[in-house]
Scaffold this active site. Structure first.
Site, PDB file in Angstrom:
ATOM      1  CB  CYS A   1      37.555  31.474  34.709  1.00  0.00           C
ATOM      2  SG  CYS A   1      36.500  33.070  33.763  1.00  0.00           S
TER       3      CYS A   1
ATOM      4  CG  HIS B   1      40.874  34.472  36.341  1.00  0.00           C
ATOM      5  ND1 HIS B   1      41.337  33.567  35.121  1.00  0.00           N
ATOM      6  CD2 HIS B   1      39.583  34.103  36.652  1.00  0.00           C
ATOM      7  CE1 HIS B   1      40.543  34.325  34.561  1.00  0.00           C
ATOM      8  NE2 HIS B   1      39.638  33.995  35.040  1.00  0.00           N
TER       9      HIS B   1
ATOM     10  CD  GLU C   1      44.846  31.703  35.627  1.00  0.00           C
ATOM     11  OE1 GLU C   1      44.603  33.009  34.716  1.00  0.00           O
ATOM     12  OE2 GLU C   1      44.528  31.608  36.874  1.00  0.00           O
TER      13      GLU C   1
END
Length: 214
Positions: free
Chosen positions: A90, A185, A187
Site C-alpha cells: 500500500c 493489503h 496481510e
C-alpha cells in the site's frame, strides 16, 4: 531470515504474523540501524507521503509525516544498494516509487472504489504477463484495498506488474534488484483474515521470504 520493519511493534502485528507464517523473523524498530542485521525490508501501509518529495504541491495528501518518509526512503536506498530484497505494501509501494524517482496521483479519480469505507474495498486485479503476480495468482484475481492515492509515473527501473479494472497501477516490480510492491493489503487476506473471495495474501509473503536466500 530477518525482515526489517521501521516503526512501532504494536502497529505492525498483521505484517509480523504474516511474515512469521511465511518462515521469516520480523524485526520491528524505530532504530534504522537494527535493519543492518536483516536480510530484507518490508514497507507497510500508512498515511500519505509528502508530495514535495516528488516535486508536487499538496493536492489532497493527508497525514503527511516527512520524518517518517525520509527514514523509510533512506532504508530503501540502503537495502537496494546492498541488493537486499524489498517488499512494499500500500503506502509501501508508493514509497518505493517515490524513492526511485517516480510520482504519485494524490487523489485517484476512482478513489471510492479503492479507499477504506468501514472495511477494505474488494476488486479485481489484472496481472502483467510474466510478472511475479502472474506466477502467483494467474491472469486475474480479487484483492482488498484501502487507499485513495496511487502510482503515477513509475520510477526508472520499476515496471507495472498489475492494474485494477479502472487502470490504477496495483503493483510494481524490479526483479533484477528483487524489489516488489503491491497496492492492496495481503496481510489482511491471510491466516485468520483469509476469505474465499480474496486471493491468498500469504502467497505474497512466501514469495518475498523465498527471495532472501538469493
Amino acid at each position: 531470515m530477518k525482515i526489517f520493519l521501521y516503526g512501532q511493534w504494536e502497529k505492525r502485528q498483521n505484517y509480523v504474523r504474516a511474515l512469521a507464517a511465511a518462515g521469516a523473523e520480523p524485526v520491528v524498530s524505530w532504530n534504522t540501524e537494527d535493519g543492518e542485521a536483516c536480510q530484507g525490508l518490508l514497507l507497510p501501509g500508512g498515511a500519505d507521503l509528502d508530495p514535495d518529495l516528488y516535486q508536487a504541491p499538496n493536492q489532497g495528501s493527508q497525514g503527511v509525516d516527512r520524518a517518517l518518509d525520509e527514514a523509510e526512503i533512506a532504508l530503501v536506498r540502503r537495502f537496494a544498494a546492498a541488493n537486499r530484497p524489498i517488499l512494499g505494501i500500500c503506502r509501501g509501494v508508493q514509497l518505493l516509487n517515490v524513492a526511485f524517482g517516480g510520482t504519485l496521483i494524490q487523489d485517484l479519480p476512482t478513489a471510492q472504489a479503492h479507499r477504506w469505507r468501514e472495511a477494505d474495498q474488494r476488486h479485481m486485479v489484472r496481472a502483467a504477463p510474466g510478472s511475479f503476480l502472474a506466477g502467483l495468482y494467474g491472469e486475474s484475481f480479487p484483492v482488498n484495498s484501502a487507499h485513495h492515492q496511487g502510482v503515477g509515473q513509475p520510477a526508472p527501473g520499476l515496471c507495472a506488474a498489475a492494474w485494477a479494472e479502472d487502470g490504477v497501477v496495483e503493483a510494481l516490480e524490479w526483479p533484477e534488484k528483487r524489489i516488489y510492491g503491491v497496492q492492496w493489503h495481503p496481510e489482511r487476506a491471510t491466516l485468520d483474515f483469509a476469505s474465499p473471495d480474496l486471493a491468498d495474501g500469504g502467497a505474497v509473503f512466501r514469495f518475498f521470504t523465498g527471495l532472501l536466500g538469493g
